[in-house]
Design a protein around this motif. Structure first.
Motif, PDB file in Angstrom:
ATOM      1  N   CYS A   1       0.832  -1.203   0.000  1.00 56.99           N
ATOM      2  CA  CYS A   1       0.000   0.000   0.000  1.00 56.99           C
ATOM      3  C   CYS A   1       0.865   1.250   0.000  1.00 56.99           C
ATOM      4  CB  CYS A   1      -0.941  -0.003   1.202  1.00 56.99           C
ATOM      5  SG  CYS A   1      -2.037   1.437   1.265  1.00 56.99           S
ATOM      6  N   ASN A   2       1.869   1.269   0.841  1.00 58.66           N
ATOM      7  CA  ASN A   2       2.740   2.443   0.924  1.00 58.66           C
ATOM      8  C   ASN A   2       3.556   2.632  -0.354  1.00 58.66           C
ATOM      9  OD1 ASN A   2       1.882   3.137   3.515  1.00 58.66           O
ATOM     10  ND2 ASN A   2       3.427   1.867   4.509  1.00 58.66           N
ATOM     11  N   SER A   3       4.037   1.535  -0.926  1.00 54.99           N
ATOM     12  CA  SER A   3       4.852   1.640  -2.137  1.00 54.99           C
ATOM     13  C   SER A   3       4.019   2.104  -3.326  1.00 54.99           C
ATOM     14  CB  SER A   3       5.525   0.298  -2.460  1.00 54.99           C
ATOM     15  OG  SER A   3       4.575  -0.664  -2.876  1.00 54.99           O
ATOM     16  N   LYS A   4       2.744   1.741  -3.346  1.00 57.10           N
ATOM     17  CA  LYS A   4       1.855   2.125  -4.443  1.00 57.10           C
ATOM     18  C   LYS A   4       1.120   3.431  -4.158  1.00 57.10           C
ATOM     19  CE  LYS A   4       2.514  -1.530  -7.054  1.00 57.10           C
ATOM     20  NZ  LYS A   4       3.037  -1.436  -8.435  1.00 57.10           N
ATOM     21  N   LYS A   5       1.364   3.994  -2.965  1.00 57.42           N
ATOM     22  CA  LYS A   5       0.638   5.197  -2.532  1.00 57.42           C
ATOM     23  C   LYS A   5      -0.873   4.965  -2.635  1.00 57.42           C
ATOM     24  CE  LYS A   5       4.290   8.571  -3.500  1.00 57.42           C
ATOM     25  NZ  LYS A   5       5.359   7.578  -3.625  1.00 57.42           N
ATOM     26  N   GLY A   6      -1.260   3.799  -2.147  1.00 53.96           N
ATOM     27  CA  GLY A   6      -2.662   3.407  -2.200  1.00 53.96           C
ATOM     28  C   GLY A   6      -3.405   3.735  -0.927  1.00 53.96           C
ATOM     29  N   ALA A   7      -4.585   3.146  -0.788  1.00 54.82           N
ATOM     30  CA  ALA A   7      -5.415   3.368   0.397  1.00 54.82           C
ATOM     31  C   ALA A   7      -5.996   2.025   0.838  1.00 54.82           C
ATOM     32  CB  ALA A   7      -6.528   4.361   0.093  1.00 54.82           C
ATOM     33  N   PHE A   8      -5.876   1.741   2.133  1.00 55.25           N
ATOM     34  CA  PHE A   8      -6.218   0.406   2.634  1.00 55.25           C
ATOM     35  C   PHE A   8      -6.699   0.503   4.074  1.00 55.25           C
ATOM     36  CE2 PHE A   8      -4.130  -3.474   4.712  1.00 55.25           C
ATOM     37  CZ  PHE A   8      -5.198  -4.319   4.454  1.00 55.25           C
ATOM     38  N   ILE A   9      -7.796  -0.158   4.349  1.00 55.02           N
ATOM     39  CA  ILE A   9      -8.262  -0.308   5.729  1.00 55.02           C
ATOM     40  C   ILE A   9      -8.534  -1.782   5.977  1.00 55.02           C
ATOM     41  CG2 ILE A   9     -10.121   0.109   7.399  1.00 55.02           C
ATOM     42  CD1 ILE A   9     -10.622   2.794   6.088  1.00 55.02           C
ATOM     43  N   TYR A  10      -7.902  -2.337   7.005  1.00 49.12           N
ATOM     44  CA  TYR A  10      -8.279  -3.656   7.519  1.00 49.12           C
ATOM     45  C   TYR A  10      -8.864  -3.470   8.908  1.00 49.12           C
ATOM     46  CZ  TYR A  10      -8.115  -7.977  10.088  1.00 49.12           C
ATOM     47  OH  TYR A  10      -8.477  -9.032  10.879  1.00 49.12           O
ATOM     48  N   ALA A  11      -9.948  -4.170   9.181  1.00 48.34           N
ATOM     49  CA  ALA A  11     -10.481  -4.210  10.544  1.00 48.34           C
ATOM     50  C   ALA A  11     -10.950  -5.627  10.831  1.00 48.34           C
ATOM     51  CB  ALA A  11     -11.640  -3.227  10.719  1.00 48.34           C
ATOM     52  N   SER A  12     -10.672  -6.097  12.012  1.00 48.62           N
ATOM     53  CA  SER A  12     -11.169  -7.416  12.400  1.00 48.62           C
ATOM     54  C   SER A  12     -12.675  -7.382  12.591  1.00 48.62           C
ATOM     55  CB  SER A  12     -10.490  -7.879  13.695  1.00 48.62           C
ATOM     56  OG  SER A  12     -10.745  -6.967  14.749  1.00 48.62           O
ATOM     57  N   ASN A  13     -13.211  -6.174  12.790  1.00 45.98           N
ATOM     58  CA  ASN A  13     -14.654  -6.013  12.961  1.00 45.98           C
ATOM     59  C   ASN A  13     -15.008  -4.570  12.590  1.00 45.98           C
ATOM     60  OD1 ASN A  13     -17.316  -5.668  14.087  1.00 45.98           O
ATOM     61  ND2 ASN A  13     -16.940  -7.498  15.311  1.00 45.98           N
ATOM     62  N   PHE A  14     -15.927  -4.395  11.661  1.00 46.81           N
ATOM     63  CA  PHE A  14     -16.293  -3.059  11.204  1.00 46.81           C
ATOM     64  C   PHE A  14     -17.481  -2.476  11.960  1.00 46.81           C
ATOM     65  CE2 PHE A  14     -13.580  -4.107   7.659  1.00 46.81           C
ATOM     66  CZ  PHE A  14     -13.035  -2.868   7.330  1.00 46.81           C
ATOM     67  N   SER A  15     -18.065  -3.224  12.857  1.00 45.75           N
ATOM     68  CA  SER A  15     -19.186  -2.707  13.643  1.00 45.75           C
ATOM     69  C   SER A  15     -18.759  -1.447  14.395  1.00 45.75           C
ATOM     70  CB  SER A  15     -19.648  -3.767  14.646  1.00 45.75           C
ATOM     71  OG  SER A  15     -20.395  -3.193  15.688  1.00 45.75           O
ATOM     72  N   LEU A  16     -19.571  -0.396  14.301  1.00 43.89           N
ATOM     73  CA  LEU A  16     -19.255   0.845  14.996  1.00 43.89           C
ATOM     74  C   LEU A  16     -19.222   0.605  16.506  1.00 43.89           C
ATOM     75  CD1 LEU A  16     -21.443   3.307  12.885  1.00 43.89           C
ATOM     76  CD2 LEU A  16     -19.144   2.434  12.428  1.00 43.89           C
ATOM     77  N   GLY A  17     -20.171  -0.202  17.004  1.00 44.87           N
ATOM     78  CA  GLY A  17     -20.218  -0.504  18.431  1.00 44.87           C
ATOM     79  C   GLY A  17     -19.007  -1.278  18.900  1.00 44.87           C
ATOM     80  N   VAL A  18     -18.549  -2.231  18.085  1.00 43.62           N
ATOM     81  CA  VAL A  18     -17.369  -3.025  18.456  1.00 43.62           C
ATOM     82  C   VAL A  18     -16.130  -2.139  18.532  1.00 43.62           C
ATOM     83  CG1 VAL A  18     -15.733  -4.741  17.575  1.00 43.62           C
ATOM     84  CG2 VAL A  18     -18.142  -5.303  17.756  1.00 43.62           C
ATOM     85  N   ASN A  19     -16.010  -1.188  17.625  1.00 43.67           N
ATOM     86  CA  ASN A  19     -14.831  -0.319  17.651  1.00 43.67           C
ATOM     87  C   ASN A  19     -14.832   0.598  18.865  1.00 43.67           C
ATOM     88  OD1 ASN A  19     -12.931  -0.569  15.133  1.00 43.67           O
ATOM     89  ND2 ASN A  19     -15.009  -1.035  14.450  1.00 43.67           N
ATOM     90  N   ILE A  20     -16.010   0.978  19.335  1.00 46.17           N
ATOM     91  CA  ILE A  20     -16.087   1.683  20.622  1.00 46.17           C
ATOM     92  C   ILE A  20     -15.715   0.733  21.757  1.00 46.17           C
ATOM     93  CG2 ILE A  20     -17.686   2.805  22.229  1.00 46.17           C
ATOM     94  CD1 ILE A  20     -19.154   3.873  19.706  1.00 46.17           C
ATOM     95  N   PHE A  21     -16.144  -0.521  21.633  1.00 45.31           N
ATOM     96  CA  PHE A  21     -15.810  -1.559  22.617  1.00 45.31           C
ATOM     97  C   PHE A  21     -14.292  -1.765  22.694  1.00 45.31           C
ATOM     98  CE2 PHE A  21     -15.773  -6.212  23.830  1.00 45.31           C
ATOM     99  CZ  PHE A  21     -16.293  -6.041  25.107  1.00 45.31           C
ATOM    100  N   PHE A  22     -13.616  -1.719  21.546  1.00 42.12           N
ATOM    101  CA  PHE A  22     -12.152  -1.818  21.538  1.00 42.12           C
ATOM    102  C   PHE A  22     -11.531  -0.713  22.396  1.00 42.12           C
ATOM    103  CE2 PHE A  22     -12.072  -3.810  17.005  1.00 42.12           C
ATOM    104  CZ  PHE A  22     -12.222  -5.079  17.541  1.00 42.12           C
ATOM    105  N   GLU A  23     -12.063   0.498  22.278  1.00 39.52           N
ATOM    106  CA  GLU A  23     -11.533   1.614  23.052  1.00 39.52           C
ATOM    107  C   GLU A  23     -11.768   1.407  24.546  1.00 39.52           C
ATOM    108  OE1 GLU A  23      -9.769   4.324  21.649  1.00 39.52           O
ATOM    109  OE2 GLU A  23      -9.813   2.857  20.016  1.00 39.52           O
ATOM    110  N   LEU A  24     -12.959   0.923  24.895  1.00 35.73           N
ATOM    111  CA  LEU A  24     -13.260   0.623  26.309  1.00 35.73           C
ATOM    112  C   LEU A  24     -12.325  -0.464  26.844  1.00 35.73           C
ATOM    113  CD1 LEU A  24     -17.181   0.553  26.219  1.00 35.73           C
ATOM    114  CD2 LEU A  24     -15.744   2.288  27.299  1.00 35.73           C
ATOM    115  N   ASN A  25     -12.065  -1.472  26.012  1.00 36.33           N
ATOM    116  CA  ASN A  25     -11.164  -2.555  26.402  1.00 36.33           C
ATOM    117  C   ASN A  25      -9.776  -2.029  26.717  1.00 36.33           C
ATOM    118  OD1 ASN A  25     -10.099  -5.368  26.492  1.00 36.33           O
ATOM    119  ND2 ASN A  25      -9.152  -4.791  24.564  1.00 36.33           N
ATOM    120  N   ASN A  26      -9.251  -1.165  25.843  1.00 38.58           N
ATOM    121  CA  ASN A  26      -7.921  -0.603  26.081  1.00 38.58           C
ATOM    122  C   ASN A  26      -7.885   0.234  27.356  1.00 38.58           C
ATOM    123  OD1 ASN A  26      -7.092  -1.770  23.687  1.00 38.58           O
ATOM    124  ND2 ASN A  26      -7.294   0.114  22.486  1.00 38.58           N
ATOM    125  N   TYR A  27      -8.935   1.021  27.562  1.00 35.31           N
ATOM    126  CA  TYR A  27      -8.997   1.890  28.742  1.00 35.31           C
ATOM    127  C   TYR A  27      -9.065   1.066  30.027  1.00 35.31           C
ATOM    128  CZ  TYR A  27     -10.437   5.808  31.707  1.00 35.31           C
ATOM    129  OH  TYR A  27     -10.508   6.759  32.685  1.00 35.31           O
TER     130      TYR A  27
END
Length: 233
Positions: free
Chosen positions: A86-112
């Motif tokens: 991605c960096n060599s091609k100056k591309g754009a890439f997103i990987y997520a193990s879970n795209f749920s908006l609620g789960v990503n908030i849950f990830f933040e709570l987990n870290n905290y």
């Protein structure tokens, strides 16, 4: 926005429904390994394919300057290669193990919570994930992300599947019926327990998050995460 779908199983079909309802167009549905793909028709690609196909799909898209959103798990041994490409091609890439908006908030709570508990080693941490019987990988990518969040903010240095030997963080994986996804983190000692839990009621939240990420990434360059999409950082 013209979207190509790599993988047209249940998630791909739900992403299609969400995308169409938001005024987007599905220009390709690719459910097998093929080189007969017209990349000129698409603005962005969303991959919910198979572990053995994901890296190849990512590579093809980046080589053709197509931003790609990937929610396939089980291929992360090649994640660093994807970042380098991605960096060599100056591309754009997103990987997520879970795209749920609620789960990503849950990830933040987990870290905290992990940061708060770091100086309380008397609490033993365990993690349980439950998914439908058709899910191929175990533990889930979401569970691995949660475990990595605990490890980064605690004295744990590794996770193991259903094994807490050598002080490892144990992940229990269960496959039950049509369960969309339930993740529970438990801190426990002899006197009490602290538990945080996320329960998905259906797959629509995952699909909405993936389409939201696809909308966000247009016109950007780099490797991103859902923290960027949701402006959580």
């Amino acid at each position: 926005m013209r979207i190509a779908l790599f993988g047209y199983g249940k998630m791909g079909q739900m992403i299609e429904q969400i995308a169409l309802s938001r005024g987007h167009e599905i220009v390709a549905k690719i459910d097998e390994n093929t080189n007969q793909i017209d990349f000129t028709t698409m603005d962005v690609a969303i991959d919910f394919s198979m572990p053995e196909a994901a890296f190849g799909n990512i590579t093809k898209c980046l080589n053709h300057n197509i931003p790609i959103i990937c929610g396939t798990t089980g291929w992360l041994d090649k994640y660093n290669e994807a970042i380098e490409l991605c960096n060599s091609k100056k591309g754009a890439f997103i990987y997520a193990s879970n795209f749920s908006l609620g789960v990503n908030i849950f990830f933040e709570l987990n870290n905290y919570l992990a940061k708060m508990m770091k100086n309380l080693p008397e609490y033993k941490v365990s993690l349980e994930e439950i998914h439908h019987t058709q899910k191929l990988d175990a533990p889930s990518g979401t569970a691995i992300t949660l475990a990595e969040g605990v490890i980064a903010n605690s004295e744990y240095n590794e996770w193991k599947l259903e094994d807490d030997s050598d002080g490892a963080l144990s992940i229990t994986s269960k496959r039950i019926g049509n369960t969309p996804g339930t993740h529970t983190l438990l801190y426990e000692n002899e006197v009490d327990s602290i538990e945080i839990k996320h329960t998905a009621h259906n797959r629509e939240g995952f699909a909405l998050g993936a389409v939201t990420a696809a909308e966000w990434i247009i016109g950007k360059r780099g490797v991103f995460s859902m923290r960027d999409v949701l402006n959580l950082g």
